[in-house]
Design a protein around this motif. Structure first.
Motif, mmCIF file in Angstrom:
data_model
loop_
_atom_site.group_PDB
_atom_site.id
_atom_site.type_symbol
_atom_site.label_atom_id
_atom_site.label_comp_id
_atom_site.label_asym_id
_atom_site.label_seq_id
_atom_site.Cartn_x
_atom_site.Cartn_y
_atom_site.Cartn_z
ATOM 1 N N VAL A 103 0.848 -1.195 0.000
ATOM 2 C CA VAL A 103 0.000 0.000 0.000
ATOM 3 C C VAL A 103 0.882 1.244 0.000
ATOM 4 O O VAL A 103 1.789 1.364 0.833
ATOM 5 C CB VAL A 103 -0.931 -0.010 1.230
ATOM 6 N N ARG A 104 0.616 2.142 -0.963
ATOM 7 C CA ARG A 104 1.482 3.316 -1.119
ATOM 8 C C ARG A 104 0.659 4.601 -1.212
ATOM 9 O O ARG A 104 0.245 5.011 -2.295
ATOM 10 C CB ARG A 104 2.342 3.140 -2.377
ATOM 11 N N PRO A 105 0.439 5.250 -0.086
ATOM 12 C CA PRO A 105 -0.296 6.517 -0.123
ATOM 13 C C PRO A 105 0.585 7.643 -0.668
ATOM 14 O O PRO A 105 1.794 7.651 -0.438
ATOM 15 C CB PRO A 105 -0.632 6.786 1.349
ATOM 16 N N ALA A 244 2.573 -1.196 -10.687
ATOM 17 C CA ALA A 244 2.464 -0.316 -9.518
ATOM 18 C C ALA A 244 3.832 0.129 -9.023
ATOM 19 O O ALA A 244 3.976 1.209 -8.453
ATOM 20 C CB ALA A 244 1.699 -1.015 -8.396
ATOM 21 N N ASP A 245 4.837 -0.694 -9.246
ATOM 22 C CA ASP A 245 6.199 -0.280 -8.880
ATOM 23 C C ASP A 245 6.551 0.996 -9.640
ATOM 24 O O ASP A 245 7.029 1.976 -9.069
ATOM 25 C CB ASP A 245 7.177 -1.411 -9.228
ATOM 26 N N ILE A 246 6.283 0.972 -10.931
ATOM 27 C CA ILE A 246 6.643 2.119 -11.784
ATOM 28 C C ILE A 246 5.745 3.315 -11.463
ATOM 29 O O ILE A 246 6.220 4.439 -11.263
ATOM 30 C CB ILE A 246 6.526 1.708 -13.267
ATOM 31 N N SER A 248 4.230 4.050 -8.807
ATOM 32 C CA SER A 248 4.404 4.640 -7.475
ATOM 33 C C SER A 248 5.633 5.545 -7.420
ATOM 34 O O SER A 248 5.659 6.495 -6.635
ATOM 35 C CB SER A 248 4.436 3.572 -6.382
ATOM 36 N N ASP A 249 6.637 5.272 -8.233
ATOM 37 C CA ASP A 249 7.751 6.217 -8.307
ATOM 38 C C ASP A 249 7.293 7.523 -8.944
ATOM 39 O O ASP A 249 7.661 8.615 -8.504
ATOM 40 C CB ASP A 249 8.916 5.640 -9.136
ATOM 41 N N LEU A 250 6.492 7.401 -9.991
ATOM 42 C CA LEU A 250 5.952 8.609 -10.628
ATOM 43 C C LEU A 250 5.111 9.385 -9.615
ATOM 44 O O LEU A 250 5.247 10.612 -9.470
ATOM 45 C CB LEU A 250 5.107 8.222 -11.856
#
Ligand code: IPM
Ligand code: MG
Length: 361
Positions: A103-105, A244-246, A248-250
């Motif tokens: 989970v990445r807020p 989602a890895d990509i 989430s960096d954006l």
């Protein structure tokens, strides 16, 4: 008094700076709360690899199993190939404890100068849910005939109905609990015509269980443009492990800095401890200089506290974080400032103690 047992795993690089900072914040919090923390530190990572030939002991998961939560720093070492550090430590824990929801807020915190000129802080308030147990990171594949002209290699994306259903359910539930009740399902089913088509189909099925959640589908490439051009149209987002890895960096960059971004590797069924960590990685270029931004770790602690059911304490830490980011004198180098890790940490600890004194008065 209630005591939570927390495993700390600083790992490598600036992980060794931000995890102790995180522990300091938890201790400051506990000194003004009705609960305590008991810490056990695990020195796994690159140095452990040099001494023992492995990133963590083979039975390491046993030592973590009884903990209430894990606070992790980063895994990565300039002298060890990245796939070894990653699979030998972080993924071993994520997969070993079936922490299938990452989970990445992302929000633009007060005082942060985010790069998009047409994006107001209230336009960007997202939670990305990353599938964390299979997909492109399943580890299935192989490499044969190394060094020969006929050399071949595969990384196979594994998607299971059980794996897709559970992450989509988790995402719909999370979306349902947020004010806008809105979910965007990221896909690439135009090009990847097996697994991603199943993903889409299961999304449609699971959506029927959550009639109050508005949802839509977006192709991952179009999603990058939408995040930049129409951030306010997004709220909760669910995507495969790599997508989602990509994204989430954006997302973290659009919110101002990777140094601020938190994450939780969650076992929603609570069979195992969940693991919380900043997403910034080991950052060898600045390690050992006290320059790391500890806010990503502090925000991860907010998630850790929420997971433990300490919602009020979580809110207190978030409030302290926002007071600190609002003050440019407390910005670290990644934010264009000159503050050190210790300055930010002391400020957050001071605010936590001041909050408690105000409340007592
Ligand atoms: C992340 C990181 C990791 C990942 C790296 C360090 C392998 O980028 O947590 O997003 O890709 O999972
Ligand atoms: Mg990443």
């Amino acid at each position: 008094m209630k005591t939570y047992s927390i495993a700390t795993i600083p790992g490598d690089g600036i992980g060794k700076e931000v995890v102790p900072a995180g522990q300091q914040v938890l201790e400051a919090l506990a000194s003004t709360s009705s609960f305590r923390f008991e810490f056990e530190n695990f020195g796994w990572g690159g140095d452990w690899f040099r001494a023992h030939g492995e990133m963590m002991p083979a039975d390491g998961l046993q030592a973590l199993k009884g903990k209430d939560a894990i606070l992790f720093g980063s895994a990565g070492d300039p002298h060890i190939p990245d796939h070894i550090t990653l699979w030998g430590l972080r993924l071993k824990i994520c997969q070993g404890f079936d922490q299938y929801a990452n989970v990445r807020p992302t929000r633009i915190l007060p005082g942060i100068d985010a790069p998009l000129k047409r994006c107001r802080p209230e336009d960007l308030n997202w939670v990305i849910v990353r599938e964390n147990s299979e997909g492109e990171y399943s580890g299935v594949g192989g490499r044969v005939h190394q060094g020969h002209p006929i050399e071949a290699a595969t990384d196979v994306t594994m998607m299971t109905r059980a794996g897709v259903e559970r992450i989509l359910r988790y995402a719909f539930r999370l979306a349902q609990g947020r004010p806008r009740k809105q979910l965007t399902v990221v896909t690439k089913s135009n090009a990847q015509r097996h697994a991603m088509v199943m993903w889409d189909q299961i999304a449609g099925e699971v959506a029927r269980e959550y009639p109050d959640v508005r949802w839509d589908k977006e192709l991952v490439d179009a999603m990058t443009a939408r995040m930049v051009n129409k951030p306010a149209t997004l709220d909760t987002i669910v995507a495969t492990n790599l997508h989602a890895d990509i994204l989430s960096d954006l997302a973290a960059a659009l919110a101002g800095s990777l140094g601020l971004a938190p994450t939780g590797n969650i076992d929603p069924e609570r069979r195992y401890p969940s693991m919380f960590e900043p997403i910034h990685g080991s950052a060898f270029d600045i390690m050992g200089q006290g320059l790391a931004n500890p806010v990503g770790t502090f925000w991860s602690i907010v998630m850790l506290l929420e997971h433990l059911g300490e919602a009020e304490a979580a809110q207190r830490v978030m409030q302290a974080i926002e007071q600190v980011t609002a003050n440019p004198a407390l910005h670290t180098r990644d934010l264009g400032g000159t503050a050190k890790t210790a300055d930010v940490t002391n400020a957050v600890c001071g605010l936590l103690k001041a909050q408690a004194q105000r409340k007592a008065a």
